[in-house]
Design a protein around this motif. Structure first.
Motif, mmCIF file in Angstrom:
data_model
loop_
_atom_site.group_PDB
_atom_site.id
_atom_site.type_symbol
_atom_site.label_atom_id
_atom_site.label_comp_id
_atom_site.label_asym_id
_atom_site.label_seq_id
_atom_site.Cartn_x
_atom_site.Cartn_y
_atom_site.Cartn_z
ATOM 1 N N THR A 89 0.821 -1.207 0.000
ATOM 2 C CA THR A 89 0.000 0.000 0.000
ATOM 3 C C THR A 89 0.857 1.260 0.000
ATOM 4 O OG1 THR A 89 -1.785 -1.141 1.174
ATOM 5 C CG2 THR A 89 -1.776 1.260 1.265
ATOM 6 N N TYR A 90 1.895 1.297 0.836
ATOM 7 C CA TYR A 90 2.709 2.501 0.925
ATOM 8 C C TYR A 90 3.471 2.736 -0.379
ATOM 9 C CZ TYR A 90 6.974 -0.279 1.614
ATOM 10 O OH TYR A 90 8.018 -1.148 1.457
ATOM 11 N N ARG A 91 3.829 1.669 -1.095
ATOM 12 C CA ARG A 91 4.505 1.835 -2.387
ATOM 13 C C ARG A 91 3.543 2.430 -3.421
ATOM 14 N NH1 ARG A 91 9.071 -0.559 -4.153
ATOM 15 N NH2 ARG A 91 8.977 -2.119 -2.489
ATOM 16 N N VAL A 92 2.283 2.000 -3.377
ATOM 17 C CA VAL A 92 1.282 2.542 -4.304
ATOM 18 C C VAL A 92 1.087 4.036 -4.054
ATOM 19 C CG1 VAL A 92 -1.143 2.443 -4.990
ATOM 20 C CG2 VAL A 92 0.104 0.321 -4.535
ATOM 21 N N GLU A 93 0.915 4.429 -2.798
ATOM 22 C CA GLU A 93 0.700 5.838 -2.478
ATOM 23 C C GLU A 93 1.916 6.675 -2.847
ATOM 24 O OE1 GLU A 93 -0.496 6.308 1.555
ATOM 25 O OE2 GLU A 93 -2.544 5.616 1.183
ATOM 26 N N ASP A 94 3.111 6.158 -2.577
ATOM 27 C CA ASP A 94 4.332 6.901 -2.891
ATOM 28 C C ASP A 94 4.482 7.095 -4.395
ATOM 29 O OD1 ASP A 94 7.026 7.983 -1.994
ATOM 30 O OD2 ASP A 94 7.682 6.393 -3.369
ATOM 31 N N THR A 95 4.173 6.066 -5.177
ATOM 32 C CA THR A 95 4.265 6.180 -6.636
ATOM 33 C C THR A 95 3.288 7.216 -7.167
ATOM 34 O OG1 THR A 95 4.968 3.867 -6.849
ATOM 35 C CG2 THR A 95 4.064 4.926 -8.806
ATOM 36 N N MET A 96 2.053 7.201 -6.669
ATOM 37 C CA MET A 96 1.054 8.175 -7.115
ATOM 38 C C MET A 96 1.478 9.598 -6.756
ATOM 39 S SD MET A 96 -2.336 5.993 -5.998
ATOM 40 C CE MET A 96 -3.523 7.232 -6.491
ATOM 41 N N PHE A 97 2.022 9.773 -5.560
ATOM 42 C CA PHE A 97 2.473 11.099 -5.140
ATOM 43 C C PHE A 97 3.618 11.590 -6.013
ATOM 44 C CE2 PHE A 97 5.500 13.617 -2.655
ATOM 45 C CZ PHE A 97 4.708 14.706 -2.321
ATOM 46 N N ARG A 98 4.573 10.718 -6.331
ATOM 47 C CA ARG A 98 5.727 11.118 -7.140
ATOM 48 C C ARG A 98 5.319 11.465 -8.570
ATOM 49 N NH1 ARG A 98 10.791 9.897 -4.951
ATOM 50 N NH2 ARG A 98 10.698 8.770 -2.950
ATOM 51 N N ILE A 99 4.367 10.707 -9.127
ATOM 52 C CA ILE A 99 3.896 11.009 -10.477
ATOM 53 C C ILE A 99 3.229 12.382 -10.504
ATOM 54 C CG2 ILE A 99 2.225 10.367 -12.246
ATOM 55 C CD1 ILE A 99 2.772 7.447 -11.582
ATOM 56 N N ALA A 100 2.359 12.644 -9.526
ATOM 57 C CA ALA A 100 1.676 13.947 -9.479
ATOM 58 C C ALA A 100 2.681 15.082 -9.300
ATOM 59 C CB ALA A 100 0.655 13.950 -8.345
ATOM 60 N N ALA A 101 3.681 14.895 -8.430
ATOM 61 C CA ALA A 101 4.688 15.931 -8.198
ATOM 62 C C ALA A 101 5.511 16.195 -9.457
ATOM 63 C CB ALA A 101 5.596 15.525 -7.043
ATOM 64 N N SER A 102 5.777 15.143 -10.221
ATOM 65 C CA SER A 102 6.564 15.303 -11.450
ATOM 66 C C SER A 102 5.816 16.115 -12.493
ATOM 67 C CB SER A 102 6.929 13.926 -12.019
ATOM 68 O OG SER A 102 7.718 13.186 -11.106
ATOM 69 N N TYR A 103 4.495 16.108 -12.450
ATOM 70 C CA TYR A 103 3.679 16.873 -13.393
ATOM 71 C C TYR A 103 3.221 18.212 -12.815
ATOM 72 C CZ TYR A 103 3.463 12.878 -16.547
ATOM 73 O OH TYR A 103 3.789 11.858 -17.416
ATOM 74 N N GLY A 104 3.902 18.675 -11.776
ATOM 75 C CA GLY A 104 3.646 20.014 -11.255
ATOM 76 C C GLY A 104 2.571 20.103 -10.201
ATOM 77 N N ILE A 105 2.226 18.988 -9.565
ATOM 78 C CA ILE A 105 1.232 19.008 -8.481
ATOM 79 C C ILE A 105 1.920 18.507 -7.215
ATOM 80 C CG2 ILE A 105 -1.012 18.173 -7.698
ATOM 81 C CD1 ILE A 105 -1.758 17.734 -10.594
ATOM 82 N N PRO A 106 2.544 19.396 -6.458
ATOM 83 C CA PRO A 106 3.320 18.962 -5.282
ATOM 84 C C PRO A 106 2.461 18.476 -4.123
ATOM 85 C CG PRO A 106 3.258 21.356 -5.403
ATOM 86 C CD PRO A 106 2.609 20.852 -6.653
ATOM 87 N N GLU A 107 1.206 18.901 -4.079
ATOM 88 C CA GLU A 107 0.331 18.512 -2.972
ATOM 89 C C GLU A 107 -0.826 17.671 -3.500
ATOM 90 O OE1 GLU A 107 0.789 18.914 0.206
ATOM 91 O OE2 GLU A 107 2.657 20.059 -0.052
ATOM 92 N N SER A 108 -0.668 16.361 -3.465
ATOM 93 C CA SER A 108 -1.756 15.452 -3.832
ATOM 94 C C SER A 108 -2.092 14.595 -2.629
ATOM 95 C CB SER A 108 -1.349 14.569 -5.017
ATOM 96 O OG SER A 108 -0.215 13.785 -4.701
ATOM 97 N N HIS A 109 -3.293 14.055 -2.639
ATOM 98 C CA HIS A 109 -3.767 13.284 -1.494
ATOM 99 C C HIS A 109 -4.345 11.965 -1.991
ATOM 100 C CE1 HIS A 109 -3.390 17.000 0.855
ATOM 101 N NE2 HIS A 109 -3.959 17.587 -0.184
#
Length: 253
Positions: A31-51
């Motif tokens: 689960t933590y790997r899934v959340e971390d991957t989603m957060f990193r993808i969003a941050a890479s596309y200019g969205i530093p704060e995703s939930h």
């Protein structure tokens, strides 16, 4: 805020994050790997704060507090670490700026459709060989190697068939372990097998939810209590179904 008020680019970013998380979660990732991957993808596309909120049966994701949040349901889970590796590779390419949003979405869709798992016959053969090897590892006799291979292969074949036929996982595991117990007793009764307990122990090992137990512990250690406890409960019920199947056969032996 309604869906129309979210820009098309942000909608595509949400789709990329959710699809990446869905593939990983369905393929056996923590689960933590899934959340971390989603957060990193969003941050890479200019969205530093995703939930994101990930459980074994669903993913909720939103960007920077924008409503509405999006939910996808996870109804089928298996073990396909090749797909996890592919999504990790796509995530790293996104982080390095190699993929646009649309390119990443297309590659993830291709990865979702791709049949990367081994064929049924290869999986059955691997289960058979591993059953015999587990028998030796548990200090069984070499004379029981073939009986353990046959029992393990038949039990795993029944698991695959019954799981495709009846969408009740624990029922399939119960019947599969019962088949293993019956085959092992048949070998010992006819004199082709010698140590009943070692044959059964080696044969049921391919059914044991080892990855599920490991992920449950890792999620608990990472602080994901809901996912850790739910995965632990699933692993317990699987082990209970396997043990019950063997116990029912023994009660008539």
């Amino acid at each position: 805020m309604n869906v129309e008020s979210i820009s098309p680019k942000n909608r595509d970013i949400i789709e990329v994050c959710l699809l990446a998380g869905k593939i990983m979660l369905q393929s056996g990732a923590e689960t933590y790997r899934v959340e971390d991957t989603m957060f990193r993808i969003a941050a890479s596309y200019g969205i530093p704060e995703s939930h994101s909120f990930v459980t074994p049966t669903g993913i909720i994701f939103s960007i920077d507090g924008d409503d509405p949040s999006k939910l996808i349901r996870i109804s089928e889970r298996s073990t396909d670490l090749q797909k996890v590796t592919v999504v990790n590779s796509i995530s790293r390419r996104i982080s390095s700026g190699e993929l646009s949003v649309q390119q990443a979405l297309n590659e993830l869709k291709e990865a979702e459709k791709a049949g990367m798992a081994y064929s049924i016959w290869v999986r059955i053969a691997a289960a058979s060989i591993s059953s015999g090897c587990f028998l030796i590892m548990f200090q069984g006799m070499w004379n029981d190697f073939i009986p353990a291979m046959v029992a393990g292969g038949l039990g795993f074949s029944c698991l695959l068939y019954l799981h495709a036929l009846v969408q009740i996982k624990f029922f399939a595991e119960f019947l599969s372990s019962s088949v293993i117990g019956l085959v092992a007793i048949l070998f010992v009764s006819t004199g082709m097998g010698f140590e009943l307990d070692k044959i059964i122990i080696g044969s049921v090992m391919p059914l044991v939810p080892g990855l599920l137990i490991t992920n449950a512990i890792r999620d608990l250690m990472a602080g994901h209590l809901v996912s850790g406890i739910s995965k632990g409960a699933e692993a317990f019920l699987t082990a209970f179904a396997i043990g019950t199947g063997i116990a029912v056969v023994f009660s008539f032996y």
